[in-house]
Design an enzyme around this catalytic site. Structure first.
Site, PDB file in Angstrom:
ATOM      1  N   ARG A   1      -6.105 -12.568  -1.059  1.00  0.00           N
ATOM      2  CA  ARG A   1      -5.392 -11.818  -2.095  1.00  0.00           C
ATOM      3  C   ARG A   1      -6.378 -11.067  -2.961  1.00  0.00           C
ATOM      4  O   ARG A   1      -7.431 -11.575  -3.305  1.00  0.00           O
ATOM      5  CB  ARG A   1      -4.564 -12.757  -2.979  1.00  0.00           C
ATOM      6  CG  ARG A   1      -3.802 -12.021  -4.078  1.00  0.00           C
ATOM      7  CD  ARG A   1      -3.128 -12.978  -5.047  1.00  0.00           C
ATOM      8  NE  ARG A   1      -4.038 -13.852  -5.761  1.00  0.00           N
ATOM      9  CZ  ARG A   1      -4.790 -13.469  -6.797  1.00  0.00           C
ATOM     10  NH1 ARG A   1      -4.742 -12.231  -7.242  1.00  0.00           N
ATOM     11  NH2 ARG A   1      -5.584 -14.329  -7.397  1.00  0.00           N
ATOM     12  N   VAL A   2      -6.011  -9.829  -3.287  1.00  0.00           N
ATOM     13  CA  VAL A   2      -6.708  -9.063  -4.313  1.00  0.00           C
ATOM     14  C   VAL A   2      -5.673  -8.650  -5.344  1.00  0.00           C
ATOM     15  O   VAL A   2      -4.482  -8.571  -5.058  1.00  0.00           O
ATOM     16  CB  VAL A   2      -7.455  -7.822  -3.753  1.00  0.00           C
ATOM     17  CG1 VAL A   2      -8.656  -8.248  -2.917  1.00  0.00           C
ATOM     18  CG2 VAL A   2      -6.525  -6.936  -2.951  1.00  0.00           C
ATOM     19  N   SER A   3      -6.136  -8.371  -6.552  1.00  0.00           N
ATOM     20  CA  SER A   3      -5.216  -8.112  -7.657  1.00  0.00           C
ATOM     21  C   SER A   3      -4.668  -6.696  -7.686  1.00  0.00           C
ATOM     22  O   SER A   3      -3.589  -6.458  -8.200  1.00  0.00           O
ATOM     23  CB  SER A   3      -5.905  -8.406  -8.993  1.00  0.00           C
ATOM     24  OG  SER A   3      -6.248  -9.765  -9.038  1.00  0.00           O
ATOM     25  N   THR A   4      -5.416  -5.736  -7.152  1.00  0.00           N
ATOM     26  CA  THR A   4      -4.961  -4.347  -7.209  1.00  0.00           C
ATOM     27  C   THR A   4      -5.098  -3.691  -5.846  1.00  0.00           C
ATOM     28  O   THR A   4      -5.853  -4.156  -4.987  1.00  0.00           O
ATOM     29  CB  THR A   4      -5.778  -3.522  -8.226  1.00  0.00           C
ATOM     30  OG1 THR A   4      -7.119  -3.406  -7.737  1.00  0.00           O
ATOM     31  CG2 THR A   4      -5.771  -4.164  -9.606  1.00  0.00           C
TER      32      THR A   4
ATOM     33  N   GLN B   1      -8.745  -2.768  -4.784  1.00  0.00           N
ATOM     34  CA  GLN B   1      -9.729  -3.766  -4.387  1.00  0.00           C
ATOM     35  C   GLN B   1      -9.725  -3.962  -2.880  1.00  0.00           C
ATOM     36  O   GLN B   1      -8.740  -3.701  -2.198  1.00  0.00           O
ATOM     37  CB  GLN B   1      -9.462  -5.086  -5.104  1.00  0.00           C
ATOM     38  CG  GLN B   1      -9.731  -5.004  -6.591  1.00  0.00           C
ATOM     39  CD  GLN B   1      -9.390  -6.293  -7.320  1.00  0.00           C
ATOM     40  OE1 GLN B   1      -8.433  -6.972  -6.972  1.00  0.00           O
ATOM     41  NE2 GLN B   1     -10.163  -6.611  -8.331  1.00  0.00           N
TER      42      GLN B   1
END
Length: 185
Positions: free
Chosen positions: A7-10, A13
């Site tokens: 998972r990445v936040s944006t 990324q």
């Protein structure tokens, strides 16, 4: 079977580091999310729940990829225990299929939550100090008040697509929707 979760936040990324590590760890399938960890409703995690079977292992690069609070992580570990599924975190070297791994998981989860709380407290204190000196926090508005009104009016008229309005005004869709919500208050 090892199933990886990254998972990445944006959207900006990059997932390559996590995916490479998960592949190296022997994950036969990798599910990804590009959404903030604070968002509880993550499509990738829902998908993982449908894939995991007894004897599988969920592999994550770091614990904070799976959950943002100790409560979230404990809920996941309880869910995985019920399903007889293990959890491995590569960076923290945790394997919950062992008693020691479960203990280390709880300790690291508590420390990660403590660190996030410290960061939150420092941020709030810094913003309060800035406000006391007359400075406003937050990001500058992309458009001035007049241009925001034009964008909202175009949106409400429904004669132009959201994409076209955003291109014309030089803003993103979330920014436009934010302006629309603010105009309705």
């Amino acid at each position: 079977m090892n199933i990886g979760y990254a998972r990445v936040s944006t959207q900006d990324q990059n997932l390559d580091l996590q995916k490479d590590a998960l592949e190296k760890a022997g994950c036969e399938q990798i599910i990804v999310d590009k959404v903030s960890g604070t968002v509880a409703d993550r499509p990738g995690l829902k998908q993982i729940k449908t894939i995991l079977r007894k004897g599988d292992t969920l592999v994550v690069w770091r614990l904070d990829r799976l959950g943002r609070s100790l409560k979230d992580l404990i809920e996941w570990i309880n869910y995985l225990d019920e399903k007889k599924v293990g959890l491995k975190s590569l960076q923290e070297a945790i394997d919950t299929s062992t008693s020691t791994g479960k203990l280390v998981f709880h300790i690291f989860g508590a420390l990660a939550e403590f660190e996030r709380n410290l960061i939150r407290e420092r941020t709030k204190a810094g913003l309060a100090a800035a406000r006391a000196r007359g400075k406003l926090g937050g990001r500058r508005k992309s458009l001035n008040a007049e241009d925001r009104k034009i964008a909202v009016d175009l949106y409400n008229e429904k004669k132009m697509s959201v994409k076209k309005i955003c291109e014309m005004m030089g803003i993103s869709k979330p920014t436009l929707y934010s302006y629309v919500r603010q105009s309705q208050v």
